[in-house]
Design a protein around this motif. Structure first.
Motif, PDB file in Angstrom:
ATOM      1  N   ASP A   1       9.191  -6.237  -6.234  1.00  0.00           N
ATOM      2  CA  ASP A   1       8.004  -6.730  -6.941  1.00  0.00           C
ATOM      3  C   ASP A   1       6.977  -5.616  -7.125  1.00  0.00           C
ATOM      4  O   ASP A   1       6.405  -5.456  -8.205  1.00  0.00           O
ATOM      5  CB  ASP A   1       7.368  -7.911  -6.204  1.00  0.00           C
ATOM      6  CG  ASP A   1       8.167  -9.195  -6.323  1.00  0.00           C
ATOM      7  OD1 ASP A   1       9.089  -9.268  -7.169  1.00  0.00           O
ATOM      8  OD2 ASP A   1       7.879 -10.131  -5.545  1.00  0.00           O
ATOM      9  N   CYS A   2       6.744  -4.845  -6.053  1.00  0.00           N
ATOM     10  CA  CYS A   2       5.785  -3.740  -6.131  1.00  0.00           C
ATOM     11  C   CYS A   2       6.272  -2.660  -7.086  1.00  0.00           C
ATOM     12  O   CYS A   2       5.476  -2.071  -7.826  1.00  0.00           O
ATOM     13  CB  CYS A   2       5.543  -3.146  -4.745  1.00  0.00           C
ATOM     14  SG  CYS A   2       4.573  -4.208  -3.658  1.00  0.00           S
ATOM     15  N   LYS A   3       7.564  -2.390  -7.084  1.00  0.00           N
ATOM     16  CA  LYS A   3       8.135  -1.406  -8.003  1.00  0.00           C
ATOM     17  C   LYS A   3       7.867  -1.825  -9.444  1.00  0.00           C
ATOM     18  O   LYS A   3       7.482  -1.006 -10.273  1.00  0.00           O
ATOM     19  CB  LYS A   3       9.638  -1.272  -7.764  1.00  0.00           C
ATOM     20  CG  LYS A   3      10.339  -0.340  -8.730  1.00  0.00           C
ATOM     21  CD  LYS A   3      11.849  -0.450  -8.567  1.00  0.00           C
ATOM     22  CE  LYS A   3      12.595   0.397  -9.567  1.00  0.00           C
ATOM     23  NZ  LYS A   3      12.451  -0.022 -10.946  1.00  0.00           N
ATOM     24  N   LYS A   4       8.056  -3.092  -9.736  1.00  0.00           N
ATOM     25  CA  LYS A   4       7.851  -3.584 -11.102  1.00  0.00           C
ATOM     26  C   LYS A   4       6.381  -3.536 -11.511  1.00  0.00           C
ATOM     27  O   LYS A   4       6.049  -3.113 -12.606  1.00  0.00           O
ATOM     28  CB  LYS A   4       8.358  -5.015 -11.228  1.00  0.00           C
ATOM     29  CG  LYS A   4       9.856  -5.135 -11.208  1.00  0.00           C
ATOM     30  CD  LYS A   4      10.264  -6.588 -11.259  1.00  0.00           C
ATOM     31  CE  LYS A   4      11.762  -6.752 -11.164  1.00  0.00           C
ATOM     32  NZ  LYS A   4      12.155  -8.159 -11.070  1.00  0.00           N
ATOM     33  N   SER A   5       5.502  -3.977 -10.619  1.00  0.00           N
ATOM     34  CA  SER A   5       4.097  -4.079 -10.994  1.00  0.00           C
ATOM     35  C   SER A   5       3.341  -2.762 -10.872  1.00  0.00           C
ATOM     36  O   SER A   5       2.425  -2.503 -11.654  1.00  0.00           O
ATOM     37  CB  SER A   5       3.399  -5.167 -10.175  1.00  0.00           C
ATOM     38  OG  SER A   5       3.428  -4.857  -8.803  1.00  0.00           O
ATOM     39  N   ASN A   6       3.709  -1.920  -9.918  1.00  0.00           N
ATOM     40  CA  ASN A   6       2.957  -0.683  -9.686  1.00  0.00           C
ATOM     41  C   ASN A   6       3.755   0.576  -9.994  1.00  0.00           C
ATOM     42  O   ASN A   6       3.277   1.672  -9.783  1.00  0.00           O
ATOM     43  CB  ASN A   6       2.475  -0.622  -8.234  1.00  0.00           C
ATOM     44  CG  ASN A   6       1.616  -1.809  -7.876  1.00  0.00           C
ATOM     45  OD1 ASN A   6       0.886  -2.319  -8.709  1.00  0.00           O
ATOM     46  ND2 ASN A   6       1.725  -2.267  -6.646  1.00  0.00           N
ATOM     47  N   GLN A   7       4.990   0.409 -10.422  1.00  0.00           N
ATOM     48  CA  GLN A   7       5.875   1.508 -10.769  1.00  0.00           C
ATOM     49  C   GLN A   7       6.055   2.518  -9.637  1.00  0.00           C
ATOM     50  O   GLN A   7       6.075   3.726  -9.854  1.00  0.00           O
ATOM     51  CB  GLN A   7       5.415   2.179 -12.057  1.00  0.00           C
ATOM     52  CG  GLN A   7       5.406   1.208 -13.215  1.00  0.00           C
ATOM     53  CD  GLN A   7       5.200   1.874 -14.551  1.00  0.00           C
ATOM     54  OE1 GLN A   7       4.889   3.044 -14.639  1.00  0.00           O
ATOM     55  NE2 GLN A   7       5.383   1.112 -15.612  1.00  0.00           N
TER      56      GLN A   7
ATOM     57  N   GLU B   1       0.801  -1.224   0.000  1.00  0.00           N
ATOM     58  CA  GLU B   1       0.000   0.000   0.000  1.00  0.00           C
ATOM     59  C   GLU B   1       0.834   1.274   0.000  1.00  0.00           C
ATOM     60  O   GLU B   1       0.290   2.365  -0.094  1.00  0.00           O
ATOM     61  CB  GLU B   1      -0.944  -0.019   1.201  1.00  0.00           C
ATOM     62  CG  GLU B   1      -1.992  -1.107   1.082  1.00  0.00           C
ATOM     63  CD  GLU B   1      -2.863  -1.268   2.317  1.00  0.00           C
ATOM     64  OE1 GLU B   1      -2.575  -0.624   3.358  1.00  0.00           O
ATOM     65  OE2 GLU B   1      -3.830  -2.042   2.243  1.00  0.00           O
ATOM     66  N   SER B   2       2.140   1.140   0.100  1.00  0.00           N
ATOM     67  CA  SER B   2       3.020   2.312   0.088  1.00  0.00           C
ATOM     68  C   SER B   2       3.159   2.855  -1.324  1.00  0.00           C
ATOM     69  O   SER B   2       3.078   2.120  -2.297  1.00  0.00           O
ATOM     70  CB  SER B   2       4.399   1.943   0.634  1.00  0.00           C
ATOM     71  OG  SER B   2       4.305   1.573   1.983  1.00  0.00           O
ATOM     72  N   ARG B   3       3.377   4.162  -1.406  1.00  0.00           N
ATOM     73  CA  ARG B   3       3.562   4.791  -2.716  1.00  0.00           C
ATOM     74  C   ARG B   3       5.033   4.879  -3.100  1.00  0.00           C
ATOM     75  O   ARG B   3       5.361   4.864  -4.279  1.00  0.00           O
ATOM     76  CB  ARG B   3       2.938   6.171  -2.728  1.00  0.00           C
ATOM     77  CG  ARG B   3       1.413   6.103  -2.737  1.00  0.00           C
ATOM     78  CD  ARG B   3       0.843   7.465  -2.821  1.00  0.00           C
ATOM     79  NE  ARG B   3       0.872   8.011  -1.463  1.00  0.00           N
ATOM     80  CZ  ARG B   3       0.493   9.211  -1.134  1.00  0.00           C
ATOM     81  NH1 ARG B   3       0.091  10.035  -2.043  1.00  0.00           N
ATOM     82  NH2 ARG B   3       0.527   9.619   0.108  1.00  0.00           N
ATOM     83  N   ASN B   4       5.899   5.010  -2.128  1.00  0.00           N
ATOM     84  CA  ASN B   4       7.326   5.161  -2.363  1.00  0.00           C
ATOM     85  C   ASN B   4       8.079   4.425  -1.261  1.00  0.00           C
ATOM     86  O   ASN B   4       7.537   4.189  -0.187  1.00  0.00           O
ATOM     87  CB  ASN B   4       7.738   6.634  -2.350  1.00  0.00           C
ATOM     88  CG  ASN B   4       7.002   7.423  -3.397  1.00  0.00           C
ATOM     89  OD1 ASN B   4       7.082   7.109  -4.567  1.00  0.00           O
ATOM     90  ND2 ASN B   4       6.268   8.440  -2.977  1.00  0.00           N
ATOM     91  N   TYR B   5       9.331   4.106  -1.546  1.00  0.00           N
ATOM     92  CA  TYR B   5      10.140   3.359  -0.580  1.00  0.00           C
ATOM     93  C   TYR B   5      11.511   3.989  -0.454  1.00  0.00           C
ATOM     94  O   TYR B   5      12.114   4.392  -1.450  1.00  0.00           O
ATOM     95  CB  TYR B   5      10.338   1.912  -1.041  1.00  0.00           C
ATOM     96  CG  TYR B   5       9.057   1.222  -1.438  1.00  0.00           C
ATOM     97  CD1 TYR B   5       8.214   0.685  -0.472  1.00  0.00           C
ATOM     98  CD2 TYR B   5       8.688   1.126  -2.767  1.00  0.00           C
ATOM     99  CE1 TYR B   5       7.037   0.058  -0.829  1.00  0.00           C
ATOM    100  CE2 TYR B   5       7.516   0.497  -3.132  1.00  0.00           C
ATOM    101  CZ  TYR B   5       6.685  -0.031  -2.162  1.00  0.00           C
ATOM    102  OH  TYR B   5       5.525  -0.641  -2.516  1.00  0.00           O
TER     103      TYR B   5
END
Length: 146
Positions: free
Chosen positions: A48-54, A21-25
């Motif tokens: 994984d989240c970076k790849k799928s949700n950019q 649910e985070s927008r940035n890391y």
């Protein structure tokens, strides 16, 4: 501990959900990072989240070289080797950790080599202006003091 993760709640699923649910890391890689199964599992989820949700990933390399993270050398190689001994029966995990470290080590970030370094990171300078949105006042950012 995250304010949204209640005490007593099982950390793993709740933390994975918070990552999703985070927008940035902001990932702070330190000398002991690769010795932690939790850190590596979270890194896999973040990548994984970076790849799928950019989503944006900002690495901070604290007392470690990005190339050591990328190539799993030095303390990153040593930490990973220790975990490999403990997880001989779960090679799938190891096969996920290595590419996640490589990808994170390839990202542009900040390298802080000693405890006297501090860096102000302006999110607006990283992300750039968003089309159709304007922000008033000072740019948001993070202050790292080590």
């Amino acid at each position: 501990m995250d304010d949204y993760l209640s005490r007593g709640e099982e950390i793993s699923p709740a933390l994975l959900k918070a990552i999703e649910e985070s927008r940035n890391y902001v990932i702070v890689f330190s000398e002991k990072y690769a010795s932690s199964r939790w850190c590596l599992d979270e890194l896999v989820k973040i990548i994984d989240c970076k790849k799928s949700n950019q989503q944006m990933v900002i690495p901070v390399f604290y007392k470690v070289s990005p190339s050591d993270v990328r190539n799993q050398k030095g303390c990153f190689g040593d930490g990973l080797a220790g975990l490999e001994c403990n997880y001989k029966d779960n090679v799938d995990k190891i096969h996920k950790w290595r590419p996640a470290l490589s990808e994170a080590g390839n990202l542009s970030g900040w390298t802080l080599l000693d405890k006297f370094n501090s860096a102000y990171v302006s999110l607006s300078s990283i992300a750039g202006p968003k089309s159709g949105s304007r922000r008033r006042g000072r740019p948001s950012g993070f202050l790292f003091n080590f």
